[in-house]
Design a protein around this motif. Structure first.
Motif, PDB file in Angstrom:
ATOM      1  N   ASP A 152     -20.286  10.064  35.383  1.00 20.65           N
ATOM      2  CA  ASP A 152     -18.852  10.434  36.078  1.00 20.65           C
ATOM      3  C   ASP A 152     -17.761  10.558  35.260  1.00 20.65           C
ATOM      4  O   ASP A 152     -18.031  10.229  33.867  1.00 20.65           O
ATOM      5  N   VAL A 153     -16.401  10.568  35.468  1.00 19.64           N
ATOM      6  CA  VAL A 153     -15.397  10.785  34.700  1.00 19.64           C
ATOM      7  C   VAL A 153     -15.161   9.374  33.839  1.00 19.64           C
ATOM      8  O   VAL A 153     -14.384   9.338  32.848  1.00 19.64           O
ATOM      9  N   HIS A 154     -15.714   8.269  34.174  1.00 19.68           N
ATOM     10  CA  HIS A 154     -15.492   7.252  33.591  1.00 19.68           C
ATOM     11  C   HIS A 154     -16.577   6.798  32.788  1.00 19.68           C
ATOM     12  O   HIS A 154     -16.680   5.473  32.259  1.00 19.68           O
ATOM     13  N   GLY A 155     -17.523   7.610  32.815  1.00 19.43           N
ATOM     14  CA  GLY A 155     -18.979   7.336  31.967  1.00 19.43           C
ATOM     15  C   GLY A 155     -19.902   6.308  32.699  1.00 19.43           C
ATOM     16  O   GLY A 155     -20.709   5.648  32.176  1.00 19.43           O
ATOM     17  N   ARG A 156     -19.760   6.407  34.144  1.00 14.65           N
ATOM     18  CA  ARG A 156     -20.663   5.224  34.763  1.00 14.65           C
ATOM     19  C   ARG A 156     -21.702   6.136  35.567  1.00 14.65           C
ATOM     20  O   ARG A 156     -21.891   7.435  35.575  1.00 14.65           O
ATOM     21  N   ASP A 157     -23.096   5.581  35.413  1.00 15.09           N
ATOM     22  CA  ASP A 157     -24.256   6.375  35.975  1.00 15.09           C
ATOM     23  C   ASP A 157     -24.179   6.815  37.120  1.00 15.09           C
ATOM     24  O   ASP A 157     -23.764   5.946  38.193  1.00 15.09           O
ATOM     25  N   LEU A 158     -24.325   7.864  37.329  1.00 14.51           N
ATOM     26  CA  LEU A 158     -24.038   8.588  38.633  1.00 14.51           C
ATOM     27  C   LEU A 158     -25.341   8.168  39.665  1.00 14.51           C
ATOM     28  O   LEU A 158     -25.052   7.924  40.797  1.00 14.51           O
ATOM     29  N   LEU A 159     -26.395   8.119  39.100  1.00 11.55           N
ATOM     30  CA  LEU A 159     -27.669   7.675  40.023  1.00 11.55           C
ATOM     31  C   LEU A 159     -27.455   6.440  40.527  1.00 11.55           C
ATOM     32  O   LEU A 159     -27.704   6.188  41.862  1.00 11.55           O
ATOM     33  N   SER A 160     -27.170   5.402  39.907  1.00 10.76           N
ATOM     34  CA  SER A 160     -26.711   4.065  40.364  1.00 10.76           C
ATOM     35  C   SER A 160     -25.548   4.199  41.173  1.00 10.76           C
ATOM     36  O   SER A 160     -25.619   3.428  42.385  1.00 10.76           O
ATOM     37  N   ARG A 161     -24.709   4.619  41.173  1.00  7.32           N
ATOM     38  CA  ARG A 161     -23.380   4.998  42.183  1.00  7.32           C
ATOM     39  C   ARG A 161     -23.860   5.546  43.304  1.00  7.32           C
ATOM     40  O   ARG A 161     -23.538   5.027  44.410  1.00  7.32           O
ATOM     41  N   CYS A 162     -24.752   6.554  43.200  1.00 10.67           N
ATOM     42  CA  CYS A 162     -25.265   7.387  44.476  1.00 10.67           C
ATOM     43  C   CYS A 162     -25.957   6.247  45.362  1.00 10.67           C
ATOM     44  O   CYS A 162     -26.009   6.323  46.745  1.00 10.67           O
ATOM     45  N   LEU A 163     -26.758   5.603  44.540  1.00 11.32           N
ATOM     46  CA  LEU A 163     -27.707   4.699  45.520  1.00 11.32           C
ATOM     47  C   LEU A 163     -26.747   3.507  46.147  1.00 11.32           C
ATOM     48  O   LEU A 163     -27.259   3.280  47.243  1.00 11.32           O
ATOM     49  N   VAL A 164     -25.979   2.965  45.214  1.00 11.35           N
ATOM     50  CA  VAL A 164     -25.124   1.908  45.790  1.00 11.35           C
ATOM     51  C   VAL A 164     -24.049   2.657  47.030  1.00 11.35           C
ATOM     52  O   VAL A 164     -24.063   1.888  48.138  1.00 11.35           O
ATOM     53  N   ALA A 165     -23.640   3.800  46.930  1.00 10.44           N
ATOM     54  CA  ALA A 165     -22.829   4.481  47.871  1.00 10.44           C
ATOM     55  C   ALA A 165     -23.586   4.581  48.910  1.00 10.44           C
ATOM     56  O   ALA A 165     -23.228   4.486  50.183  1.00 10.44           O
ATOM     57  N   GLY A 166     -24.874   4.922  48.936  1.00  7.61           N
ATOM     58  CA  GLY A 166     -25.825   5.116  50.053  1.00  7.61           C
ATOM     59  C   GLY A 166     -26.048   3.884  51.004  1.00  7.61           C
ATOM     60  O   GLY A 166     -26.293   4.025  52.165  1.00  7.61           O
ATOM     61  N   ARG A 167     -26.074   2.520  50.472  1.00 10.16           N
ATOM     62  CA  ARG A 167     -26.065   1.395  51.045  1.00 10.16           C
ATOM     63  C   ARG A 167     -24.739   1.460  52.061  1.00 10.16           C
ATOM     64  O   ARG A 167     -25.140   1.079  53.437  1.00 10.16           O
TER      65      ARG A 167
END
Length: 367
Positions: A152-167
């Motif tokens: 993303d715009v901050h350089g964070r892994d989008l896959l990890s973010r999507c999985l955590v967001a899915g929780r």
């Protein structure tokens, strides 16, 4: 004989009909895969959801290892500036880097700690030193990082973010649906079983709540309370039980005239026990179907509220929050919108297909 009776039970017949619904079975498998990925996936991606890589911002989705040569050079220039030196030479061979730093004054070796802190490099080893410490030759391990869905715009892994967001999104959908079920089933069963003026008064209250605009109701709550996940759950559950109450009431109006209810009254059971032991269990078929279709609606509501900034707040995240971030950066990084949207669409479509399959499987008129 017992086995034949069990095989011919309504539950067994419903399960057989559901197993024949290929779309519903496929949807159930997709939902199980998404739920399992959201549960254990963040520990398997190799990236913490909040870990930012400043040199790897807005990377597109790719299976290639990072950093590549272009981003490696940019990262070295940035780190050399912090070390108060300049990159004189950099030769990469696989996962090893021969780095030469030069400066006008002796280089403080304590500054070399910036290399491993960037998470792009390992601990450097000084191969040689010359010019009174103003020139260092370093052997630096280079990490191989993978970002299948980009960053993303901050350089964070989008896959990890999507999985955590899915929780968060799935938890909101399940918890809000459960609360709506508890309230709606109890309310509708009581209204339908008691009937008369009580039923009329209870259902007019439902009609009054139907007339209240949902977004206005949420904004009104935010005027008095700080936006939070709990507040959003309360707001969604406060309105989503209305449909469930109407469904259960309609079923109860039919069931209360059945012979088994009359027999229960004749045996002296109280109204509360009749509702709990006879009315509610016989409404579970339509309730299960309605609940399956309610979960995607709740998830969509959460995403809508989070998109507007009225739902999940930082540091928590959800698919709606990620979609809102992706919409703001759609021109520069369209993958930021596509990744969470794909998770959301797959979940909503699967839940709706599963709901349709359950409706057909629980229909007693089905073969």
């Amino acid at each position: 004989m017992t086995g034949a009776v069990a095989a011919a039970s309504p539950r067994a017949r419903a399960l057989r009909r559901l197993a024949r619904e290929r779309g519903a079975v496929a949807a159930l498998c997709v939902l199980a895969a998404i739920a399992l990925a959201c549960l254990i996936g963040p520990w398997m991606t190799g990236h913490e959801p909040e870990r930012a890589y400043p040199d790897l911002r807005q990377l597109p989705a790719s299976l290639a290892a990072q950093p590549d040569d272009a981003r490696l050079a940019a990262a070295l220039d940035r780190l050399a500036f912090r070390i108060r030196a300049r990159v004189e030479a950099a030769e990469r061979t696989g996962d090893a880097l021969r780095l030469t730093l030069a400066a006008d004054a002796p280089i403080d070796r304590r500054g070399l700690v910036y290399l491993p802190r960037s998470d792009l490099f390992g601990v450097p080893q000084v191969a040689s030193e010359s010019e009174g410490g103003r020139r260092l030759v370093l052997d630096v391990p280079v990490r191989r990082l993978h970002f299948p869905l980009g960053t993303d715009v901050h350089g964070r892994d989008l896959l990890s973010r999507c999985l955590v967001a899915g929780r968060v999104s799935l938890a909101v959908g399940l918890v809000a649906t459960l609360v709506a079920l508890l309230i709606g089933v109890a309310y509708g069963a009581v209204a339908g079983f008691v009937g008369g003026a009580v039923d009329a008064a209870m259902m007019r209250a439902v009609d009054a709540l139907y007339a209240l605009p949902f977004v206005f109701f949420v904004i009104l709550l935010l005027v008095f309370f700080r936006a939070s996940l709990g507040l959003m759950l309360i707001a969604i559950a406060a309105v989503e039980w209305l449909d469930m109450a109407r469904i259960v009431r309609a079923q109860t109006l039919t069931l209360r005239e059945r012979d088994f209810v009359r027999a229960a009254r004749a045996l002296g059971l109280t109204d509360a026990r009749i509702i709990a032991r006879h009315i509610v269990p016989n409404t579970l078929g339509p309730v299960a179907v309605a609940a399956t279709l309610l979960v995607p609606r709740v998830i969509l509501l959460e995403s809508f509220l989070s998109f507007l900034g009225l739902g999940v707040q930082e540091p928590d995240t959800s698919w709606g929050v990620l979609i809102a971030e992706g919409a703001r950066a759609i021109e520069a990084a369209p993958h930021m919108l596509a990744a969470p949207a794909a998770f959301l669409i797959a979940t909503l479509v699967s839940l709706n297909l599963l709901g349709d399959g359950l409706a057909d499987a629980l229909d007693p008129r089905s073969a």
